[in-house]
Structures are given as structure tokens and as C-alpha cells.
Design a protein around this motif. Structure first.
Motif, mmCIF file in Angstrom:
data_model
loop_
_atom_site.group_PDB
_atom_site.id
_atom_site.type_symbol
_atom_site.label_atom_id
_atom_site.label_comp_id
_atom_site.label_asym_id
_atom_site.label_seq_id
_atom_site.Cartn_x
_atom_site.Cartn_y
_atom_site.Cartn_z
ATOM 1 N N ALA A 19 6.958 32.617 18.675
ATOM 2 C CA ALA A 19 8.076 32.460 18.203
ATOM 3 C C ALA A 19 9.124 31.467 18.619
ATOM 4 C CB ALA A 19 8.641 34.119 17.698
ATOM 5 N N ALA A 20 8.725 30.859 19.640
ATOM 6 C CA ALA A 20 9.828 30.045 20.538
ATOM 7 C C ALA A 20 10.557 28.925 19.719
ATOM 8 C CB ALA A 20 9.194 29.285 21.608
ATOM 9 N N GLY A 21 9.944 28.622 18.471
ATOM 10 C CA GLY A 21 10.402 27.603 17.605
ATOM 11 C C GLY A 21 11.737 28.218 16.835
ATOM 12 N N ALA A 22 11.897 29.517 17.064
ATOM 13 C CA ALA A 22 13.091 29.873 16.008
ATOM 14 C C ALA A 22 14.079 30.373 17.099
ATOM 15 C CB ALA A 22 12.693 31.286 15.295
ATOM 16 N N GLN A 23 13.862 30.086 18.505
ATOM 17 C CA GLN A 23 14.926 30.445 19.396
ATOM 18 C C GLN A 23 15.743 29.199 19.771
ATOM 19 O OE1 GLN A 23 12.991 32.533 22.762
ATOM 20 N NE2 GLN A 23 14.970 33.391 23.407
ATOM 21 N N GLY A 24 16.986 29.513 20.084
ATOM 22 C CA GLY A 24 17.983 28.265 20.408
ATOM 23 C C GLY A 24 17.691 28.090 21.875
ATOM 24 N N GLY A 25 18.028 26.595 22.068
ATOM 25 C CA GLY A 25 17.954 26.225 23.524
ATOM 26 C C GLY A 25 18.607 27.015 24.616
ATOM 27 N N GLU A 238 8.494 19.377 23.269
ATOM 28 C CA GLU A 238 7.344 19.946 22.916
ATOM 29 C C GLU A 238 7.161 20.606 21.644
ATOM 30 O OE1 GLU A 238 4.699 23.808 24.481
ATOM 31 O OE2 GLU A 238 6.382 23.419 25.376
ATOM 32 N N GLY A 239 8.245 20.999 20.989
ATOM 33 C CA GLY A 239 8.115 21.424 19.589
ATOM 34 C C GLY A 239 7.959 20.223 18.535
ATOM 35 N N ALA A 240 8.775 19.169 19.123
ATOM 36 C CA ALA A 240 8.709 18.122 18.186
ATOM 37 C C ALA A 240 7.466 17.382 18.180
ATOM 38 C CB ALA A 240 9.844 16.880 18.483
ATOM 39 N N ARG A 241 6.371 17.828 19.078
ATOM 40 C CA ARG A 241 4.996 17.197 18.897
ATOM 41 C C ARG A 241 4.027 18.084 18.401
ATOM 42 N NH1 ARG A 241 6.775 15.764 24.452
ATOM 43 N NH2 ARG A 241 5.598 17.580 25.059
ATOM 44 N N SER A 242 4.608 19.216 17.783
ATOM 45 C CA SER A 242 3.772 20.372 17.390
ATOM 46 C C SER A 242 3.311 19.913 15.750
ATOM 47 C CB SER A 242 4.676 21.763 17.182
ATOM 48 O OG SER A 242 5.548 21.575 16.340
ATOM 49 N N LYS A 243 2.282 20.540 15.464
ATOM 50 C CA LYS A 243 1.807 20.475 14.118
ATOM 51 C C LYS A 243 3.109 20.878 12.996
ATOM 52 C CE LYS A 243 -2.052 21.612 10.766
ATOM 53 N NZ LYS A 243 -1.084 21.814 9.894
ATOM 54 N N MET A 244 3.854 21.796 13.383
ATOM 55 C CA MET A 244 4.608 22.189 12.319
ATOM 56 C C MET A 244 5.688 20.902 12.209
ATOM 57 S SD MET A 244 7.399 25.224 12.710
ATOM 58 C CE MET A 244 6.743 26.730 12.364
ATOM 59 N N ALA A 245 6.095 20.293 13.336
ATOM 60 C CA ALA A 245 7.197 19.267 13.153
ATOM 61 C C ALA A 245 6.594 18.211 12.445
ATOM 62 C CB ALA A 245 7.371 18.710 14.674
ATOM 63 N N GLN A 246 5.155 17.695 12.804
ATOM 64 C CA GLN A 246 4.394 16.661 12.056
ATOM 65 C C GLN A 246 4.455 16.884 10.700
ATOM 66 O OE1 GLN A 246 3.625 13.568 13.519
ATOM 67 N NE2 GLN A 246 3.508 13.173 11.227
ATOM 68 N N ASP A 247 3.946 18.218 10.061
ATOM 69 C CA ASP A 247 3.957 18.657 8.804
ATOM 70 C C ASP A 247 5.232 18.242 8.106
ATOM 71 O OD1 ASP A 247 1.282 19.088 9.046
ATOM 72 O OD2 ASP A 247 1.567 21.240 8.941
ATOM 73 N N GLU A 348 10.516 22.488 13.140
ATOM 74 C CA GLU A 348 10.321 21.948 11.886
ATOM 75 C C GLU A 348 11.495 21.104 11.493
ATOM 76 O OE1 GLU A 348 10.279 23.705 7.044
ATOM 77 O OE2 GLU A 348 9.970 24.926 8.559
ATOM 78 N N LEU A 349 12.748 21.469 12.072
ATOM 79 C CA LEU A 349 14.012 20.425 12.080
ATOM 80 C C LEU A 349 13.630 19.238 12.722
ATOM 81 C CD1 LEU A 349 17.123 22.733 12.682
ATOM 82 C CD2 LEU A 349 16.608 21.509 10.523
ATOM 83 N N ALA A 350 12.818 19.473 13.787
ATOM 84 C CA ALA A 350 12.804 18.227 14.775
ATOM 85 C C ALA A 350 11.727 17.162 13.792
ATOM 86 C CB ALA A 350 11.946 18.536 16.007
ATOM 87 N N GLY A 351 10.801 17.741 12.930
ATOM 88 C CA GLY A 351 10.099 16.767 11.999
ATOM 89 C C GLY A 351 11.151 16.186 11.049
ATOM 90 N N TYR A 352 12.048 17.128 10.615
ATOM 91 C CA TYR A 352 12.938 16.355 9.698
ATOM 92 C C TYR A 352 14.016 15.385 10.331
ATOM 93 C CZ TYR A 352 11.767 20.412 6.537
ATOM 94 O OH TYR A 352 10.994 21.081 5.956
ATOM 95 N N TYR A 353 14.302 15.409 11.271
ATOM 96 C CA TYR A 353 15.058 14.395 12.290
ATOM 97 C C TYR A 353 13.908 13.130 12.237
ATOM 98 C CZ TYR A 353 18.219 18.202 13.954
ATOM 99 O OH TYR A 353 19.168 19.264 14.221
ATOM 100 N N ARG A 354 13.089 13.379 12.741
ATOM 101 C CA ARG A 354 12.051 12.288 13.254
ATOM 102 C C ARG A 354 11.878 11.441 11.884
ATOM 103 N NH1 ARG A 354 8.602 11.404 17.302
ATOM 104 N NH2 ARG A 354 6.883 9.976 17.411
#
Length: 462
Positions: A19-25, A238-247, A348-354
Motif C-alpha cells: 500500500a506504499a503508493g498511497a502513503q505520502g513521502g 521506484e513507484g514511477a518505474r512500477s507497472k501502475m505508473a506505466q499503465d 499512478e500520479l507519477a505516470g500522469y506526470y511522466r
């Protein structure tokens, strides 16, 4: 090694890795510090109780111990919705026109801070370092001192500190700041906010300040210093390289159908300059009719503080502006603004940013603004987008290679959008590389380690 006691308005219990993708830095960084120092994170649970008892709900998640209390409805109305978010928040963001001065707000604010002090006291051991966070808890250090706490206590303010001429409009402003001088270390996001605080201490309280930020006041010596916060670079990339981000990236690119994408991601708040941003984007469309149909603004704006009238007003205003701009400029196969009132996981946001050609970050006033840093960290190094950044964001001092704009000038923002869209790849890469160096080196881990080390060093000096 000293334990670390973190105190904040709300507690963000660590989540499992999945669930780390939903936790703030910030939560990730503080959790790491608490694990390292065997610490405790204390704050409000976010829950309401009929009668305050001070009962502590102690839990341990992912190696971090949390302790929370419930508050009465009156506490929430006066302390949180009232003084914190209708008095201090607008004032500290230079919006004196929206600042509400109600005596019962101030009374509720002090009452809840006293309840925090009373509840956390049994958890504090003699060698602990105590780290208090943000504008909700400015007088907490003084209340702990009154109860006999002699530990090193630090405060970090995540939002701006206003100029003296604005701050003195706050009733009992001297009382608030003198209570803050019971901390041993006070941290600010930028040198500008630090200098505003030191100016107030000198001009209004008669305290003595030194070039290194040391404050002398009525026999006490306090250290004030800038500690600019960053993102958790390793966790975010790391999250930006995930499948969720790419999708997410693929989904946005496909839906844009070869159009240029501008992205804004902001909590729905008047300090973020969203109304001005929409006006600037409309100015761009009017100034560049040849771009009609060729560009999209995706604005993600999760709602917040929905019980506060000024937040209800900004949402209504933005919905009206979106309808007006889309109605005036849209075509049957193109809508210029995609306005979304919901949040997304960080990956997911990281994917939108990219996917976005431009990151549009235009706050009217912001303590730091980590969206600017996240946008840069998510970019493709070989074909990066362009960051357009308000000079009134705290992050502007660390990111001079962004296109700096005045968010109050629709013409200036419009011209920056045109320049960003036309910028050659060589210049985009050069700017990206300089920005990325700052984002990587000045991350949230460095911020946390610098603050804790300073607090610990002061303890050893004593």
C-alpha cells in the motif's frame, strides 16, 4: 541513542509495502526516523468522541509505534476547522481577507494543545527528543515546559511565515510567538520564512537575533533555521518505474490522442492559485488560437476541508470557470480542461506526470510545494517535460532552472506555456538535469536527518 517522539495534528500509521503508493513521502520519512530511534508518533486519531478522556490508543504497525487520542466535536470545530484552518492557514498564506478572528477559535486551539500536552506527557522519557510539526501545535512546546518537560523540543513549520505587518493583525500574536520561543529549535522551509520570523522577534518582541538564526529572548536561547523539505526520492522513483505508473502514463497518452498535455496536481485550496491558473490557460488559448484542439490541461484537485466555507467557494468557482472555458473553446472532439476532483495513488500520479509535456505549478503562496519536485522526478531523462513554477512557491529557491512565473499575471503564464511547448529537447534536458540534481540531493531523508541531527547536537551541547 535517544528516542524520537513525533507530535503532529494527525498520525499517518505506516502501511504495508503493497500500500506504499498511497502513503505520502513525509509519512515514509518520519516512519523511518521513528524506526531508527525507537520512537513514538503521537497525534489526533481523526475520530470524534462525546467526552474527552485522554485515552491513548497505542498501536504498532510496520515497526512504528503510534499513539492517538480522540477529540470532542467542539474541539474539532474550534481548534481544527476554526483557528487552524480559518485563522492561521489563511493568514500565514497572506490571505488576510479570508482570515477569521473569533475568540472561541483561539480558546479551542489552546484547549486542544493543552490536551495534547497532557496526553503525551506520560510517553516522554528523560532523554527523548521531541519533534512537533506545524501550525496546529505552535504553543505545544510551552505547555510541555509548564508541565516540567526539560527535553530538547523542536518545531518544524511546513507552511510560510507571514511578514510582520500581516502577522500583527492576529489578536494575541505576541502570546503565540513567545510560546514558540520555548522550543529549542524552530525550523522553516525557506530562508525567506525564517527571516520573516526573525524580523518579528526583533521588531515586536525586542528579542536579539544573530546571523546564524540564534534568538535570545528573556534569558532563553533558541535556534531558528531553514530546513527545506524534499520528496522521498528513492521511494517515489521506484513507484514511477512500477507497472501502475506505466499503465497510467499509457492511458493518459492514449486518451490525449497526440495532443500536448499540461498537468496540475493540487489539493483544492485557494493558496494554490487554481482560479488564476485557469484564467491564465484561457489567456493562452485566446492568444494562440492555432493551438486550439492541440493541448489539454489536466487538473487534478482532490477536495479538502469541505466544512470550511472558503473551500466550498473555491470549488464552486473552479467548476464555473471550467464550464465557461470548455464552453467557449471546446470542439466536438476536444475539451480544453479535464478537471478531476479526486485523489490518486502516488505511483499512478507519477505516470500522469511522466506523460505531461508541462508541469504547471502556480501557487500564490506555498511553504514548499512538492508537486514541482515530483513532476521533475517522474520525467523521462531522454525527453523530459518542462516545469513552470510560481516564484512564490518555497521550492522556487531550490529550482531556478524551472520557468519562473508570477501566477497573478495571466499574460506571463500564457507566454511561459507557449515557450515551454516550443522549447527544444536540448534545452529541456539541460534544465531537467539541473533540477533533478537538486531533487535527488535535497530529498526528505536529508531534511529529516538534518533536523534531527541539529536537535540531537543541541541536546549534547547542553
Amino acid at each position: 541513542m535517544s528516542r524520537l517522539i513525533v507530535i503532529s495534528n494527525r498520525v499517518s500509521a505506516p502501511k504495508a509495502q503493497s500500500a506504499a503508493g498511497a502513503q505520502g513521502g513525509l509519512a515514509v520519512a518520519l516512519s523511518a526516523a521513528l524506526r531508527e530511534h525507537r520512537g513514538i508518533w503521537f497525534g489526533w486519531s481523526g475520530k470524534e468522541t462525546e467526552e474527552f478522556t485522554g485515552h491513548l490508543d497505542m498501536q504498532r504497525n510496520e515497526g512504528v509505534t503510534t499513539a492517538t487520542i480522540d477529540l470532542e466535536q467542539q474541539d474539532i470545530d474550534e481548534y481544527y476547522n476554526g483557528y487552524a484552518n480559518r485563522t492561521l492557514w489563511p493568514l500565514f498564506h497572506y490571505r488576510i481577507d479570508l482570515t477569521e478572528y473569533e475568540r472561541h477559535f483561539g480558546s479551542g486551539y489552546e484547549r486542544v494543545n493543552e490536551r495534547f500536552a497532557q496526553s503525551v506527557m506520560p510517553l516522554v522519557e528523560p532523554d527523548d527528543l521531541v519533534w512537533v510539526h506545524d501550525y496546529h501545535l505552535l504553543p505545544l512546546g510551552a505547555m510541555l515546559r509548564e508541565k516540567g518537560v526539560k527535553n530538547r523540543i523542536g518545531l518544524f513549520l511546513h507552511i510560510p511565515w507571514p511578514p510582520t505587518r500581516l502577522f500583527v493583525s492576529l489578536p494575541f500574536h505576541e502570546r503565540l510567538v513567545t510560546s514558540m520561543l520555548q522550543y529549542d529549535l524552530i525550523g522553516f522551509q525557506t530562508q525567506e520564512w525564517l527571516e520573516s520570523f526573525l524580523h518579528y522577534v526583533e521588531k515586536e518582541l525586542g528579542g536579539k537575533t544573530h546571523p546564524d538564526g540564534t534568538v535570545e529572548y528573556k534569558g532563553r536561547t533558541v535556534q531558528a533555521k531553514a530546513f527545506p523539505i524534499g520528496i522521498d526520492f528513492d521511494e517515489f522513483t521506484e513507484g514511477a518505474r512500477s507497472k501502475m505508473a506505466q499503465d497510467a502514463c499509457d492511458r493518459l497518452v492514449k486518451s490525449a490522442r497526440d495532443r500536448k498535455i499540461i498537468i496540475g496536481v493540487d489539493r483544492l485550496d485557494y493558496s494554490k492559485g487554481l482560479a488564476e491558473r485557469f484564467d491564465s490557460y484561457e489567456r493562452f488559448l485566446s492568444d494562440n488560437p492555432e493551438m486550439a484542439g492541440g493541448v489539454i490541461l489536466l487538473q487534478i484537485a482532490p477536495p479538502s476541508r469541505e466544512l470550511v466555507a472558503s473551500y466550498q467557494n473555491i470549488r464552486e468557482n473552479l467548476e464555473t470557470k471550467t464550464g465557461h472555458i470548455n464552453g467557449a473553446h471546446a470542439d466536438v472532439d476536444w475539451v480544453p480542461i479535464r478537471y478531476v476532483n479526486r485523489g490518486y495513488p502516488r505511483a499512478e500520479l507519477a505516470g500522469y506526470y511522466r506523460a505531461a509535456d508541462i508541469g504547471l505549478v502556480t501557487p500564490l503562496r506555498d511553504g514548499m510545494n512538492l508537486v514541482a519536485k515530483e513532476y521533475v522526478a517522474a520525467q523521462d531523462p531522454e525527453d523530459p517535460g518542462v516545469l513552470i513554477l510560481s516564484r512564490f512557491a518555497g521550492s522556487a529557491s531550490q529550482m531556478p532552472d524551472a520557468l519562473m512565473i508570477n501566477p497573478h499575471s495571466a499574460e506571463e503564464v500564457s507566454e511561459a506555456i507557449s515557450r515551454a511547448l516550443a522549447m527544444p529537447r536540448t534545452e529541456r534536458k539541460k534544465r531537467y538535469e539541473a533540477l533533478m540534481k537538486s531533487v535527488r540531493e535535497e530529498d526528505v531523508v536529508k531534511w529529516r536527518e538534518d533536523f534531527v541531527a541539529e536537535l540531537f547536537q543541541k541536546q549534547r551541547a547542553n
